[in-house]
Design an enzyme around this catalytic site. Structure first.
Site, mmCIF file in Angstrom:
data_model
loop_
_atom_site.group_PDB
_atom_site.id
_atom_site.type_symbol
_atom_site.label_atom_id
_atom_site.label_comp_id
_atom_site.label_asym_id
_atom_site.label_seq_id
_atom_site.Cartn_x
_atom_site.Cartn_y
_atom_site.Cartn_z
ATOM 1 N N TYR A 10 21.237 48.248 -78.923
ATOM 2 C CA TYR A 10 20.553 49.355 -79.590
ATOM 3 C C TYR A 10 21.471 50.555 -79.522
ATOM 4 O O TYR A 10 21.979 50.896 -78.457
ATOM 5 C CB TYR A 10 19.227 49.647 -78.863
ATOM 6 C CG TYR A 10 18.480 50.821 -79.430
ATOM 7 C CD1 TYR A 10 17.952 50.767 -80.717
ATOM 8 C CD2 TYR A 10 18.295 51.989 -78.692
ATOM 9 C CE1 TYR A 10 17.255 51.844 -81.249
ATOM 10 C CE2 TYR A 10 17.595 53.062 -79.211
ATOM 11 C CZ TYR A 10 17.079 52.987 -80.495
ATOM 12 O OH TYR A 10 16.386 54.055 -81.016
ATOM 13 N N ASP A 67 29.716 53.046 -77.037
ATOM 14 C CA ASP A 67 28.430 53.706 -76.900
ATOM 15 C C ASP A 67 28.131 53.768 -75.408
ATOM 16 O O ASP A 67 27.679 52.789 -74.805
ATOM 17 C CB ASP A 67 27.355 52.923 -77.650
ATOM 18 C CG ASP A 67 25.975 53.547 -77.469
ATOM 19 O OD1 ASP A 67 25.840 54.442 -76.612
ATOM 20 O OD2 ASP A 67 25.038 53.123 -78.163
ATOM 21 N N LYS A 104 21.751 61.018 -72.767
ATOM 22 C CA LYS A 104 20.948 60.754 -71.572
ATOM 23 C C LYS A 104 21.399 61.526 -70.306
ATOM 24 O O LYS A 104 21.157 62.709 -70.193
ATOM 25 C CB LYS A 104 20.886 59.256 -71.302
ATOM 26 C CG LYS A 104 20.144 58.472 -72.410
ATOM 27 C CD LYS A 104 19.755 57.089 -71.950
ATOM 28 C CE LYS A 104 19.356 56.167 -73.095
ATOM 29 N NZ LYS A 104 17.994 56.304 -73.564
HETATM 30 C C1 LIG Z 1 23.031 52.337 -75.701
HETATM 31 C C2 LIG Z 1 22.170 53.333 -76.419
HETATM 32 N N1 LIG Z 1 22.677 54.016 -77.457
HETATM 33 C C3 LIG Z 1 21.962 54.935 -78.125
HETATM 34 C C4 LIG Z 1 20.655 55.205 -77.778
HETATM 35 C C5 LIG Z 1 19.867 56.226 -78.528
HETATM 36 O O1 LIG Z 1 19.691 57.360 -77.755
HETATM 37 P P1 LIG Z 1 18.513 58.379 -78.064
HETATM 38 O O2 LIG Z 1 17.232 57.702 -77.718
HETATM 39 O O3 LIG Z 1 18.823 59.572 -77.200
HETATM 40 O O4 LIG Z 1 18.595 58.710 -79.520
HETATM 41 C C6 LIG Z 1 20.075 54.516 -76.699
HETATM 42 C C7 LIG Z 1 18.689 54.788 -76.287
HETATM 43 O O5 LIG Z 1 18.110 54.161 -75.460
HETATM 44 C C8 LIG Z 1 20.862 53.544 -76.010
HETATM 45 O O6 LIG Z 1 20.356 52.856 -74.984
#
Ligand SMILES: Cc1ncc(COP(=O)(O)O)c(C=O)c1O
Length: 458
Positions: free
Chosen positions: A166, A268, A296
């Site tokens: 994700y 990511d 985060k």
């Molecule tokens: C690996 C990863 N990338 C991107 C995101 C998206 O982040 P956000 O919820 O702050 O938009 C998440 C969210 O859990 C994530 O786990």
């Protein structure tokens, strides 16, 4: 069938225990359950994000302090959810509270640059070994910017992503996040599956999906799409199927492959950044990609996103050749919290402490698994870890979905009933620890796990 040396789990018993735990939790959460009806009158589903409506029922939280959170019914939990891994500083850390209070009294938003953002960018450049940074408000924005930058820098449209990861909720990457097994095609050549209704097929067609930890699959895509791939985005250690580590050479191999084909590599690090090590996966695995996406934990609890990159990529932004914008980007409150988080709380000493806590969890759970001969193993890294209910190593998403999810769901209910809150949607989630977690907090997790192991093998 049980693997030699492990017990075979009785899923009739698992179902009975699930039912028992759900019933007990419903009693514990009476006020939360009643409140949902009230909240749902004007808040769709009574929650602000679909993930907050995790089964068996929504738990409304009132406040948090240190390693603990408290719900509407007055229950206390040791928090390993930590807002999906955000609160590595612990709840209401005095240094973050003070930084935000100081800043809010001086004005909280101008949409003009302030000095806090410079300090945060400098620290991220040091930790992640990439010179240029910009801010946004979420992980979604960071990965959206990464995809756009890869496309702009190469003049190509296709993007490679890993099956089962994700990267946020924008259209470019909401593909094959948890793909329907009926639709996802063969393992070696996964089909790109839209994750939600409302996603135009045109976006799906721009994404090529590969299994994690498989360089050959990536090589195949490059061969089939020669000259059309802008880049690959990868979560360097997968954090949403338990923790899946990259095999030795995988991340460097990806970088080499991308560069050999004139494409770029983006990490990511929304979950791994500043949690598995000060410099995230870049530090932990020693590979510096072209772009790093953060969010985060770097914001200490305020909404934040960040993208960092090389002169060749982020230089396009610096020179105004690509727009990267947003009203709240570099918001002074967020930046004040991020500066306190990165420079005052998540110090080298804090990372040593996170390792100590994780060692109690990992070694404790490992000993329980051995003692009760459970078909499971443990992975831990920095502030992150997970019990994986498989007796064979999980290397990629399809290995993870092959595990019967009732067992991890039961583990989640079990911990919650006994005062430990883990991330919902337990099958795909890890634990996160904070600098506020005590040895006793960690032992509580292990003790609950042992009680579960005893119940499962009785
Ligand atoms: C690996 C990863 N990338 C991107 C995101 C998206 O982040 P956000 O919820 O702050 O938009 C998440 C969210 O859990 C994530 O786990």
């Amino acid at each position: 069938m049980a693997v030699r040396g492990t017990v075979e789990l009785d899923f009739e018993l698992v179902d009975q225990l699930i039912e028992r735990e759900e019933r007990a939790l419903a009693e514990k959460h009476g006020r939360s359950m009643a409140y949902r009806a009230e909240a749902s009158r004007h808040l769709a589903g009574g929650v602000s994000s679909s993930w907050q409506a995790a089964p068996p029922h929504v738990v409304y939280v009132t406040h948090g302090r240190g390693s603990k959170i408290y719900d509407l019914d007055g229950n206390e939990y040791v928090d390993y959810h930590l807002g999906y891994g955000v609160m590595v500083v612990g709840h209401a850390h005095p240094k973050v509270v003070e930084a935000v209070q100081r800043r809010v009294a001086l004005g909280s938003h101008f949409a003009q640059p302030t000095e806090e953002a410079t300090a945060v960018a400098e620290e991220l450049a040091r930790r992640f070994r990439l010179p240029l940074w910009r801010f946004g408000n979420s992980g979604t924005e960071a990965t959206l910017d990464a995809v756009r930058l890869m496309r702009a820098a190469t003049g190509r449209d296709l993007v490679i992503k890993v099956e089962g990861t994700y990267h946020g909720h924008h259209d470019s990457l909401m593909v094959s996040v948890v793909p329907d097994p009926e639709l996802n095609g063969p393992r070696e050549r996964p089909v790109s599956v839209p994750q939600t209704r409302g996603l135009p097929q045109a976006f799906v067609d721009l994404v090529r999906v590969v299994p994690f930890n498989d360089l050959q699959a990536v090589e195949r895509v490059f061969a089939e799409e020669e000259g059309r791939v802008a880049g690959m985005i990868v979560e360097p250690a997968m954090m949403n199927c338990g923790v899946i580590l990259p095999e030795p050479g995988y991340l460097q191999g990806l970088k080499d492959l991308c560069h050999r084909h004139g494409a770029l590599l983006a990490f990511d690090e929304v979950k791994t950044g500043a949690t598995i090590a000060a410099g995230g996966a870049v530090e932990a695995f020693g590979v510096v990609p072209d772009l790093v996406c953060l969010a985060k934990a770097i914001g200490g609890g305020l909404p934040v996103g960040a993208i960092g990159g090389t002169e060749e990529t982020m230089g396009l932004v610096a020179r105004g050749e690509i727009d990267q914008q947003g009203t709240f980007n570099g918001n002074p409150l967020t930046m004040a919290a991020a500066r306190a988080t990165l420079l005052e709380v998540l110090t080298p000493e804090a990372y040593r402490r996170l390792d100590e806590i994780n060692a109690i969890l990992v070694e404790g759970c490992r000993a329980v698994i051995e003692r009760y001969r459970l078909p499971a193993y443990v992975v831990g890294l920095g502030a992150k870890g997970s019990v994986i209910y498989s007796s064979t190593p999980v290397r990629e998403f399809r290995d993870a979905v092959a595990i019967d999810e009732r067992i991890s769901y039961l583990a989640w209910l079990w911990q919650q009933r006994r005062g430990v809150f883990k991330s919902p949607w337990a099958k795909y989630e890890t634990w996160t620890t904070s600098v506020a977690h005590s040895d006793e907090d960690a032992r509580r997790y292990v003790e609950n796990f042992e009680e579960l192991a005893a119940a499962l093998t009785s």
